[in-house]
Design an enzyme around this catalytic site. Structure first.
Site, PDB file in Angstrom:
ATOM      1  N   LYS A 159     -58.495  87.695  82.096  1.00  0.00           N
ATOM      2  CA  LYS A 159     -59.430  86.703  82.643  1.00  0.00           C
ATOM      3  C   LYS A 159     -60.882  87.141  82.400  1.00  0.00           C
ATOM      4  O   LYS A 159     -61.728  86.348  81.994  1.00  0.00           O
ATOM      5  CB  LYS A 159     -59.178  86.518  84.150  1.00  0.00           C
ATOM      6  CG  LYS A 159     -57.882  85.776  84.470  1.00  0.00           C
ATOM      7  CD  LYS A 159     -57.545  85.786  85.966  1.00  0.00           C
ATOM      8  CE  LYS A 159     -56.223  85.083  86.248  1.00  0.00           C
ATOM      9  NZ  LYS A 159     -55.815  85.111  87.661  1.00  0.00           N
ATOM     10  N   GLN A 170     -57.525  88.198  93.107  1.00  0.00           N
ATOM     11  CA  GLN A 170     -56.200  88.250  92.482  1.00  0.00           C
ATOM     12  C   GLN A 170     -55.132  88.558  93.534  1.00  0.00           C
ATOM     13  O   GLN A 170     -55.289  89.481  94.337  1.00  0.00           O
ATOM     14  CB  GLN A 170     -56.190  89.308  91.363  1.00  0.00           C
ATOM     15  CG  GLN A 170     -54.929  89.338  90.526  1.00  0.00           C
ATOM     16  CD  GLN A 170     -54.715  88.084  89.677  1.00  0.00           C
ATOM     17  OE1 GLN A 170     -55.668  87.427  89.279  1.00  0.00           O
ATOM     18  NE2 GLN A 170     -53.472  87.738  89.415  1.00  0.00           N
ATOM     19  N   ASP A 214     -60.104  79.392  92.226  1.00  0.00           N
ATOM     20  CA  ASP A 214     -58.645  79.272  92.168  1.00  0.00           C
ATOM     21  C   ASP A 214     -58.130  78.037  92.911  1.00  0.00           C
ATOM     22  O   ASP A 214     -56.962  77.675  92.782  1.00  0.00           O
ATOM     23  CB  ASP A 214     -57.994  80.511  92.805  1.00  0.00           C
ATOM     24  CG  ASP A 214     -57.442  81.468  91.759  1.00  0.00           C
ATOM     25  OD1 ASP A 214     -56.950  80.997  90.727  1.00  0.00           O
ATOM     26  OD2 ASP A 214     -57.516  82.688  92.000  1.00  0.00           O
TER      27      ASP A 214
END
Ligand code: GUN
Length: 288
Positions: free
Chosen positions: A54, A98, A121
């Site tokens: 990412k 994450q 997200d």
């Protein structure tokens, strides 16, 4: 005739190139560069690979990246304080925490601490609510990528029977929501579903997100169906496979996404897309 391939890798590459152009344009017009703060807690090897990929994609697209690689022992208050700083930092437009987080940290609390306006997200309850309303601010990356992949086939979603296998917050539920908003008739299956193969055989669009290697076999797929495989599983022999038995299902499906090279690259491209959109919103609101 074997199924046509939904080439997520190529689609993601094209998306990332378009994003890089938009980044240049945004910067020349407003002096704003999209900024992403990345929080990785602990040393989960899979998470480390995802985060590395990412960050690399962000660098290539010209984003500002703030990297927080934190020890598994970090306290919850210390992590929350770092997130608060990122919430207040005008250089940051997107925040990624994450998952999974270590067991001593309350993941729900941490995800709710991320500003809904920087929630790249799309995991904050505010953004989940907006998604359910059909007016999303941030759409979760993997579901957004799945829908773009289905749309890339050119087959209309409206009126189709869609079956989603898996009911996670991150994939199954949001994918179902996005397909409902595109006027599909959606069934969500899970471990307690009775006669799951029969339900799957009704699907014009089948999305597999269960985390079980090669679970979907050819006899669970309708002839000509569009099959998107969200799974990433490592076999004992080291091979990476999806939730779909690719070799048998490709002989029956109309379209199929591979693993690797399918949904994975699209998830990364959609994270960039979400962060860019947040930066563009900041630019139009005059918030630098
Ligand atoms: N862990 C597994 N998938 C994801 C994802 O899409 N986002 C984050 N933040 N963590 C994950």
């Amino acid at each position: 005739m074997p199924a046509q391939l939904i080439d997520g890798k190529r689609l993601a590459q094209a998306t990332r190139e378009a994003i890089a152009k938009d980044v240049t344009e945004l910067y020349s017009q407003s002096g704003i560069r999209p900024g992403l703060a990345v929080f990785l807690v602990g040393d989960n090897p899979a998470s480390a690979v995802y985060v590395r990929n990412k960050k690399k994609a962000c660098d290539i697209a010209g984003f500002y990246v703030e990297d927080h690689a934190l020890p598994a022992t970090i306290s919850q208050p210390d992590l929350l304080a770092l997130i608060e700083k990122a919430n207040a930092d005008p250089r940051i437009h997107g925040i990624l925490v994450q998952l999974p987080l270590p067991p001593h940290i309350d993941s729900g609390l941490v995800l709710r601490a991320v500003s809904p306006m920087k929630d790249a997200d799309g995991f904050h309850p505010y953004n989940i609510g907006r998604l359910v309303e059909g007016d999303p601010v941030f759409t979760p990356c993997t579901p957004k990528g799945v829908v773009r992949m289905i749309e890339s086939t050119g087959i209309p979603i409206e009126g189709k029977r869609a079956v989603v296998i898996g009911r996670s917050h991150i994939v199954g539920k949001p994918v179902a929501m996005l397909l409902i908003h595109r006027h599909a008739t959606v069934t969500v299956c899970h471990s307690r579903t009775k006669d799951l193969p029969a339900v799957c055989r009704e699907a014009d669009i089948l999305v597999a997100a269960i985390g079980r290697a090669q679970f979907v076999k050819a006899d669970m797929v309708k002839e000509g169906a569009t099959v998107v495989d969200v799974g990433i599983n490592r076999l004992d022999d080291g091979r990476l496979v999806g939730d779909v038995d690719f070799e048998s299902v490709r002989e029956r499906a109309g379209w199929i996404s591979p693993v690797p090279g399918g949904v994975g690259p699209m998830t990364i491209a959609m994270l960039l897309a979400n962060t860019l959109e947040a930066a563009q919103r900041a630019a139009t609101e005059g918030r630098v």
